[in-house]
Design a protein around this motif. Structure first.
Motif, PDB file in Angstrom:
ATOM      1  N   ASP A 102       0.769  -1.375   0.100  1.00 31.85           N
ATOM      2  CA  ASP A 102       0.122  -0.165   0.081  1.00 31.85           C
ATOM      3  C   ASP A 102       0.794   1.280   0.015  1.00 31.85           C
ATOM      4  O   ASP A 102       0.239   2.473  -0.096  1.00 31.85           O
ATOM      5  N   ILE A 103       2.273   1.000   0.081  1.00 28.13           N
ATOM      6  CA  ILE A 103       3.093   2.141   0.314  1.00 28.13           C
ATOM      7  C   ILE A 103       3.763   2.843  -0.986  1.00 28.13           C
ATOM      8  O   ILE A 103       4.098   1.885  -1.859  1.00 28.13           O
ATOM      9  N   GLY A 104       3.989   4.019  -1.284  1.00 32.16           N
ATOM     10  CA  GLY A 104       4.457   4.545  -2.324  1.00 32.16           C
ATOM     11  C   GLY A 104       5.928   4.911  -2.109  1.00 32.16           C
ATOM     12  O   GLY A 104       6.615   4.435  -1.142  1.00 32.16           O
ATOM     13  N   LEU A 105       6.706   5.664  -3.085  1.00 31.96           N
ATOM     14  CA  LEU A 105       7.906   5.968  -2.941  1.00 31.96           C
ATOM     15  C   LEU A 105       8.368   6.712  -1.716  1.00 31.96           C
ATOM     16  O   LEU A 105       9.668   6.597  -1.228  1.00 31.96           O
ATOM     17  N   ASN A 106       7.416   7.707  -1.200  1.00 38.76           N
ATOM     18  CA  ASN A 106       7.882   8.450   0.004  1.00 38.76           C
ATOM     19  C   ASN A 106       7.569   7.787   1.266  1.00 38.76           C
ATOM     20  O   ASN A 106       7.386   8.399   2.361  1.00 38.76           O
ATOM     21  N   SER A 107       7.361   6.293   1.251  1.00 42.86           N
ATOM     22  CA  SER A 107       7.104   5.532   2.466  1.00 42.86           C
ATOM     23  C   SER A 107       5.683   6.047   3.090  1.00 42.86           C
ATOM     24  O   SER A 107       5.444   5.867   4.228  1.00 42.86           O
ATOM     25  N   ASN A 108       5.050   6.621   2.281  1.00 40.87           N
ATOM     26  CA  ASN A 108       3.385   6.844   2.805  1.00 40.87           C
ATOM     27  C   ASN A 108       2.414   6.136   1.961  1.00 40.87           C
ATOM     28  O   ASN A 108       2.681   5.701   0.999  1.00 40.87           O
ATOM     29  N   LEU A 109       1.270   5.848   2.636  1.00 47.96           N
ATOM     30  CA  LEU A 109       0.037   5.393   2.064  1.00 47.96           C
ATOM     31  C   LEU A 109      -0.273   6.249   0.501  1.00 47.96           C
ATOM     32  O   LEU A 109      -0.366   7.176   0.605  1.00 47.96           O
ATOM     33  N   PHE A 110      -0.653   5.430  -0.543  1.00 50.55           N
ATOM     34  CA  PHE A 110      -1.222   5.938  -1.539  1.00 50.55           C
ATOM     35  C   PHE A 110      -2.452   6.588  -1.242  1.00 50.55           C
ATOM     36  O   PHE A 110      -3.232   5.911  -0.693  1.00 50.55           O
ATOM     37  N   GLY A 111      -2.720   7.593  -1.689  1.00 51.76           N
ATOM     38  CA  GLY A 111      -3.940   8.411  -1.589  1.00 51.76           C
ATOM     39  C   GLY A 111      -5.230   7.501  -2.274  1.00 51.76           C
ATOM     40  O   GLY A 111      -6.290   7.513  -1.765  1.00 51.76           O
ATOM     41  N   ALA A 112      -5.099   6.999  -3.511  1.00 51.65           N
ATOM     42  CA  ALA A 112      -5.938   6.423  -4.235  1.00 51.65           C
ATOM     43  C   ALA A 112      -6.172   5.127  -3.608  1.00 51.65           C
ATOM     44  O   ALA A 112      -7.581   4.742  -3.409  1.00 51.65           O
ATOM     45  N   THR A 113      -5.356   4.444  -2.719  1.00 47.77           N
ATOM     46  CA  THR A 113      -5.819   3.191  -2.120  1.00 47.77           C
ATOM     47  C   THR A 113      -6.494   3.684  -0.999  1.00 47.77           C
ATOM     48  O   THR A 113      -7.617   3.057  -0.561  1.00 47.77           O
ATOM     49  N   LEU A 114      -6.492   4.775  -0.147  1.00 45.97           N
ATOM     50  CA  LEU A 114      -7.102   5.043   0.867  1.00 45.97           C
ATOM     51  C   LEU A 114      -8.617   5.552   0.317  1.00 45.97           C
ATOM     52  O   LEU A 114      -9.427   5.226   0.906  1.00 45.97           O
ATOM     53  N   LEU A 115      -8.692   6.357  -0.731  1.00 49.12           N
ATOM     54  CA  LEU A 115      -9.862   6.410  -1.293  1.00 49.12           C
ATOM     55  C   LEU A 115     -10.721   5.247  -1.707  1.00 49.12           C
ATOM     56  O   LEU A 115     -11.996   5.166  -1.522  1.00 49.12           O
ATOM     57  N   GLY A 116     -10.195   4.395  -2.041  1.00 51.03           N
ATOM     58  CA  GLY A 116     -10.553   2.993  -2.590  1.00 51.03           C
ATOM     59  C   GLY A 116     -11.200   2.233  -1.167  1.00 51.03           C
ATOM     60  O   GLY A 116     -12.408   1.785  -1.216  1.00 51.03           O
ATOM     61  N   TRP A 117     -10.437   2.381  -0.124  1.00 42.67           N
ATOM     62  CA  TRP A 117     -10.903   1.716   1.023  1.00 42.67           C
ATOM     63  C   TRP A 117     -12.205   2.538   1.580  1.00 42.67           C
ATOM     64  O   TRP A 117     -13.181   2.133   2.348  1.00 42.67           O
TER      65      TRP A 117
END
Length: 74
Positions: free
Chosen positions: A13-28
């Motif tokens: 679920d993590i992107g290049l900056n070691s943060n959760l992808f925003g699109a993944t959160l919106l999907g959840w």
């Protein structure tokens, strides 16, 4: 407040900056909103729009996210 669901952020679920992808959160949010609506209100629905969504804090790997329902007056 009522807990709808909980989710642990994992490495996929993590992107290049070691943060959760925003699109993944919106999907959840969309998925758990649909589950809540079906389970407690016994209706199905289609997401119309999700405007005014702000990401205030980054979510890192192994963080537990809780999706809450807060009944409010509109």
């Amino acid at each position: 407040m009522k807990v709808i669901a909980s989710r642990v952020v994992i490495s996929t679920d993590i992107g290049l900056n070691s943060n959760l992808f925003g699109a993944t959160l919106l999907g959840w949010l969309d998925k758990y909103g649909a589950l809540y609506t079906y389970r407690y209100l016994h209706h199905t629905f289609v997401t119309y729009k999700m405007d005014n969504t702000y990401f205030k804090n980054p979510a890192k790997e192994r963080i537990l996210l809780r999706f809450l329902y807060n009944k409010c007056k509109i």
